[in-house]
Design a protein around this motif. Structure first.
Motif, PDB file in Angstrom:
ATOM      1  N   MET A   1       0.839  -1.193   0.000  1.00  0.00           N
ATOM      2  CA  MET A   1       0.000   0.000   0.000  1.00  0.00           C
ATOM      3  C   MET A   1       0.872   1.240   0.000  1.00  0.00           C
ATOM      4  SD  MET A   1      -2.688   1.430   2.893  1.00  0.00           S
ATOM      5  CE  MET A   1      -1.370   2.082   3.948  1.00  0.00           C
ATOM      6  N   LEU A   2       0.631   2.125  -0.972  1.00  0.00           N
ATOM      7  CA  LEU A   2       1.284   3.419  -0.969  1.00  0.00           C
ATOM      8  C   LEU A   2       0.275   4.423  -0.435  1.00  0.00           C
ATOM      9  CD1 LEU A   2       3.788   5.100  -1.747  1.00  0.00           C
ATOM     10  CD2 LEU A   2       2.676   5.546  -3.940  1.00  0.00           C
ATOM     11  N   PRO A   3       0.442   4.891   0.775  1.00  0.00           N
ATOM     12  CA  PRO A   3      -0.556   5.799   1.359  1.00  0.00           C
ATOM     13  C   PRO A   3      -0.673   7.094   0.573  1.00  0.00           C
ATOM     14  CG  PRO A   3       0.941   4.944   3.033  1.00  0.00           C
ATOM     15  CD  PRO A   3       1.540   4.591   1.706  1.00  0.00           C
ATOM     16  N   THR A   4      -1.895   7.611   0.493  1.00  0.00           N
ATOM     17  CA  THR A   4      -2.103   8.933  -0.113  1.00  0.00           C
ATOM     18  C   THR A   4      -2.312   9.991   0.956  1.00  0.00           C
ATOM     19  OG1 THR A   4      -4.446   8.403  -0.377  1.00  0.00           O
ATOM     20  CG2 THR A   4      -3.022   8.033  -2.276  1.00  0.00           C
ATOM     21  N   LEU A   5      -2.403   9.560   2.219  1.00  0.00           N
ATOM     22  CA  LEU A   5      -2.523  10.505   3.332  1.00  0.00           C
ATOM     23  C   LEU A   5      -1.780   9.969   4.542  1.00  0.00           C
ATOM     24  CD1 LEU A   5      -5.516  12.595   4.484  1.00  0.00           C
ATOM     25  CD2 LEU A   5      -4.405  11.126   6.168  1.00  0.00           C
ATOM     26  N   ILE A   6      -1.000  10.824   5.174  1.00  0.00           N
ATOM     27  CA  ILE A   6      -0.313  10.533   6.437  1.00  0.00           C
ATOM     28  C   ILE A   6      -0.896  11.455   7.491  1.00  0.00           C
ATOM     29  CG2 ILE A   6       1.898  10.556   7.667  1.00  0.00           C
ATOM     30  CD1 ILE A   6       3.194  10.533   4.775  1.00  0.00           C
ATOM     31  N   ALA A   7      -1.323  10.895   8.600  1.00  0.00           N
ATOM     32  CA  ALA A   7      -1.796  11.708   9.722  1.00  0.00           C
ATOM     33  C   ALA A   7      -1.052  11.263  10.967  1.00  0.00           C
ATOM     34  CB  ALA A   7      -3.299  11.560   9.916  1.00  0.00           C
ATOM     35  N   THR A   8      -0.469  12.195  11.658  1.00  0.00           N
ATOM     36  CA  THR A   8       0.329  11.834  12.829  1.00  0.00           C
ATOM     37  C   THR A   8       0.021  12.705  14.030  1.00  0.00           C
ATOM     38  OG1 THR A   8       2.603  11.576  13.680  1.00  0.00           O
ATOM     39  CG2 THR A   8       2.244  13.309  12.045  1.00  0.00           C
ATOM     40  N   VAL A 205     -11.013  16.121   6.751  1.00  0.00           N
ATOM     41  CA  VAL A 205      -9.990  16.640   5.845  1.00  0.00           C
ATOM     42  C   VAL A 205      -9.873  15.767   4.597  1.00  0.00           C
ATOM     43  CG1 VAL A 205      -7.517  17.102   5.582  1.00  0.00           C
ATOM     44  CG2 VAL A 205      -8.678  17.718   7.705  1.00  0.00           C
ATOM     45  N   ALA A 206      -9.958  14.458   4.784  1.00  0.00           N
ATOM     46  CA  ALA A 206      -9.704  13.515   3.684  1.00  0.00           C
ATOM     47  C   ALA A 206     -10.850  13.437   2.678  1.00  0.00           C
ATOM     48  CB  ALA A 206      -9.440  12.124   4.263  1.00  0.00           C
ATOM     49  N   ARG A 207     -12.086  13.578   3.146  1.00  0.00           N
ATOM     50  CA  ARG A 207     -13.245  13.362   2.278  1.00  0.00           C
ATOM     51  C   ARG A 207     -13.241  14.248   1.033  1.00  0.00           C
ATOM     52  NH1 ARG A 207     -17.003  14.966   5.460  1.00  0.00           N
ATOM     53  NH2 ARG A 207     -16.837  13.126   6.804  1.00  0.00           N
ATOM     54  N   PRO A 208     -13.038  15.572   1.172  1.00  0.00           N
ATOM     55  CA  PRO A 208     -13.042  16.413  -0.036  1.00  0.00           C
ATOM     56  C   PRO A 208     -11.898  16.089  -1.007  1.00  0.00           C
ATOM     57  CG  PRO A 208     -13.287  17.752   1.942  1.00  0.00           C
ATOM     58  CD  PRO A 208     -12.901  16.386   2.390  1.00  0.00           C
ATOM     59  N   LEU A 209     -10.864  15.431  -0.494  1.00  0.00           N
ATOM     60  CA  LEU A 209      -9.719  15.062  -1.330  1.00  0.00           C
ATOM     61  C   LEU A 209      -9.933  13.721  -2.014  1.00  0.00           C
ATOM     62  CD1 LEU A 209      -6.875  16.016   1.197  1.00  0.00           C
ATOM     63  CD2 LEU A 209      -7.664  17.354  -0.763  1.00  0.00           C
ATOM     64  N   GLY A 210     -11.058  13.052  -1.695  1.00  0.00           N
ATOM     65  CA  GLY A 210     -11.341  11.745  -2.270  1.00  0.00           C
ATOM     66  C   GLY A 210     -10.488  10.633  -1.704  1.00  0.00           C
ATOM     67  N   ILE A 211      -9.999  10.830  -0.494  1.00  0.00           N
ATOM     68  CA  ILE A 211      -9.129   9.835   0.144  1.00  0.00           C
ATOM     69  C   ILE A 211      -9.930   9.009   1.133  1.00  0.00           C
ATOM     70  CG2 ILE A 211      -7.100   9.491   1.609  1.00  0.00           C
ATOM     71  CD1 ILE A 211      -5.987  12.116   0.479  1.00  0.00           C
ATOM     72  N   ALA A 212      -9.883   7.703   0.993  1.00  0.00           N
ATOM     73  CA  ALA A 212     -10.586   6.783   1.886  1.00  0.00           C
ATOM     74  C   ALA A 212      -9.675   6.345   3.019  1.00  0.00           C
ATOM     75  CB  ALA A 212     -11.072   5.567   1.105  1.00  0.00           C
ATOM     76  N   ALA A 213     -10.285   5.805   4.060  1.00  0.00           N
ATOM     77  CA  ALA A 213      -9.517   5.374   5.232  1.00  0.00           C
ATOM     78  C   ALA A 213      -8.452   4.351   4.867  1.00  0.00           C
ATOM     79  CB  ALA A 213     -10.461   4.794   6.284  1.00  0.00           C
ATOM     80  N   GLU A 214      -8.775   3.457   3.961  1.00  0.00           N
ATOM     81  CA  GLU A 214      -7.814   2.399   3.633  1.00  0.00           C
ATOM     82  C   GLU A 214      -6.569   2.927   2.935  1.00  0.00           C
ATOM     83  OE1 GLU A 214     -11.312   1.916   0.655  1.00  0.00           O
ATOM     84  OE2 GLU A 214     -11.041   2.385   2.793  1.00  0.00           O
ATOM     85  N   ASP A 215      -6.621   4.172   2.472  1.00  0.00           N
ATOM     86  CA  ASP A 215      -5.457   4.771   1.805  1.00  0.00           C
ATOM     87  C   ASP A 215      -4.622   5.646   2.740  1.00  0.00           C
ATOM     88  OD1 ASP A 215      -6.204   3.675  -0.714  1.00  0.00           O
ATOM     89  OD2 ASP A 215      -7.690   5.261  -0.932  1.00  0.00           O
ATOM     90  N   ALA A 216      -4.925   5.595   4.031  1.00  0.00           N
ATOM     91  CA  ALA A 216      -4.247   6.445   5.005  1.00  0.00           C
ATOM     92  C   ALA A 216      -3.380   5.629   5.948  1.00  0.00           C
ATOM     93  CB  ALA A 216      -5.270   7.237   5.819  1.00  0.00           C
ATOM     94  N   VAL A 217      -2.304   6.255   6.423  1.00  0.00           N
ATOM     95  CA  VAL A 217      -1.496   5.708   7.511  1.00  0.00           C
ATOM     96  C   VAL A 217      -1.509   6.723   8.641  1.00  0.00           C
ATOM     97  CG1 VAL A 217       0.642   6.595   6.477  1.00  0.00           C
ATOM     98  CG2 VAL A 217       0.765   4.812   8.215  1.00  0.00           C
ATOM     99  N   THR A 218      -1.724   6.248   9.856  1.00  0.00           N
ATOM    100  CA  THR A 218      -1.761   7.131  11.018  1.00  0.00           C
ATOM    101  C   THR A 218      -0.758   6.660  12.056  1.00  0.00           C
ATOM    102  OG1 THR A 218      -3.564   5.848  12.015  1.00  0.00           O
ATOM    103  CG2 THR A 218      -4.184   7.764  10.677  1.00  0.00           C
ATOM    104  N   PHE A 219      -0.261   7.629  12.846  1.00  0.00           N
ATOM    105  CA  PHE A 219       0.722   7.343  13.890  1.00  0.00           C
ATOM    106  C   PHE A 219       0.241   7.949  15.202  1.00  0.00           C
ATOM    107  CE2 PHE A 219       3.024   7.488   9.894  1.00  0.00           C
ATOM    108  CZ  PHE A 219       3.951   6.454   9.986  1.00  0.00           C
ATOM    109  N   GLY A 220       0.381   7.202  16.311  1.00  0.00           N
ATOM    110  CA  GLY A 220      -0.023   7.745  17.597  1.00  0.00           C
ATOM    111  C   GLY A 220       0.533   6.954  18.756  1.00  0.00           C
ATOM    112  N   ASP A 221       0.297   7.507  19.975  1.00  0.00           N
ATOM    113  CA  ASP A 221       0.889   6.867  21.152  1.00  0.00           C
ATOM    114  C   ASP A 221      -0.017   6.833  22.382  1.00  0.00           C
ATOM    115  OD1 ASP A 221       1.221   9.746  21.554  1.00  0.00           O
ATOM    116  OD2 ASP A 221       2.531   9.210  23.229  1.00  0.00           O
TER     117      ASP A 221
END
Length: 270
Positions: A1-8, A205-221
């Motif tokens: 998977m090549l993410p189209t969105l990174i959220a951290t 943020v992602a919806r207007p860009l046409g980005i779905a959850a499966e195309d995102a990578v998120t980082f957290g702690d």
């Protein structure tokens, strides 16, 4: 998977222990952004605490602030949207909090049109409120004034307590009124509007860009990162993460002090 969105997440995730973005992490993020990937900060911080992170990154991304309640465009210093707790609901929540946790201090976060909107006192607290962080910027007001206007979140603070214990005590009483979360175990609970989380903010943020959850990578702690770790196609917990974040993630990287974010991004962009 090549993410189209990174959220951290920011603290304990993107930033190291000295609150800096390391050169390695900065290079990995910039490589992804230069390749056309969207990058979003997702933080419990209010917008006024985002500019130092922007300076560390060297560019100004969209920011999901206040655990999803506020969308902030750091490039234009504009509050895009804000989800709030009404004054009536704040009063109800305050009554519950002070009854369930005697001696708790209360504070609220408000937003205006920009990160430092002088027309809107942004962080106001009840008299005697003890800040959980080292850089207090609260303004003390009467409890009546505190609860008189909508806010993006209510903070419940009890010095010397554990946030996990406070959340367990409050959940049976507040669960139907607001969503509880915490980003430190230092006796601080944050109450958000029902249905609001970092995941809902990132999706906004992602919806207007046409980005779905499966195309995102998120980082957290921390526990306030759990919804976005579960939402994304790839949720990555830091090596220093809270057990709840570890359980919610698809994988675990190294700690924030060991370039954990960069080590994942370098699979695709370095």
């Amino acid at each position: 998977m090549l993410p189209t969105l990174i959220a951290t997440d920011v603290d304990g995730t993107l930033l190291d222990g000295d609150e800096h973005v390391t050169a390695r992490t900065r290079a990995a993020v910039r490589a992804a952004v230069d390749a056309g990937t969207h990058f979003v900060l997702a933080t419990g911080r209010p917008p006024r605490w985002v500019p130092p992170v922007v300076e560390e990154l060297g560019f100004a991304p969209m920011a999901v602030c206040a655990n999803g309640a506020v969308i902030y465009d750091s490039a234009t210093d504009r509050i895009v949207s804000a989800r709030t707790l009404s004054a009536e609901l704040l009063t109800t929540l305050a009554d519950i909090a002070t009854r369930v946790i005697p001696g708790a201090g209360l504070a609220v976060e408000r937003v205006g049109r920009s990160a430092h909107d002088a027309a809107t006192p942004q962080f106001v607290s009840s008299p005697g409120y003890e800040h959980a962080w080292l850089n207090p910027d609260n303004t003390e007001v009467s409890l009546e004034d505190l609860l008189s206007a909508p806010a993006v979140k209510l903070l419940i603070r009890k010095a010397g307590a554990r946030s996990a214990d406070m959340a367990a005590a409050l959940a049976p009483h507040i669960g139907i009124e607001g969503d509880l979360t915490y980003s430190t175990n230092n006796g601080l609970i944050e109450v958000m509007p029902i249905g609001i989380s970092k995941a809902s903010g990132i999706e906004e943020v992602a919806r207007p860009l046409g980005i779905a959850a499966e195309d995102a990578v998120t980082f957290g702690d921390m526990p306030n990162d759990v919804p976005m770790l579960r939402w994304a196609g790839l949720g990555v917990a830091m090596g220093n993460a809270h057990p709840d974040a570890l359980a919610a993630a698809n994988e675990v990287t190294t700690t924030n002090a060991d370039d954990g974010v960069a080590r994942v991004l370098e699979r695709w962009w370095m």
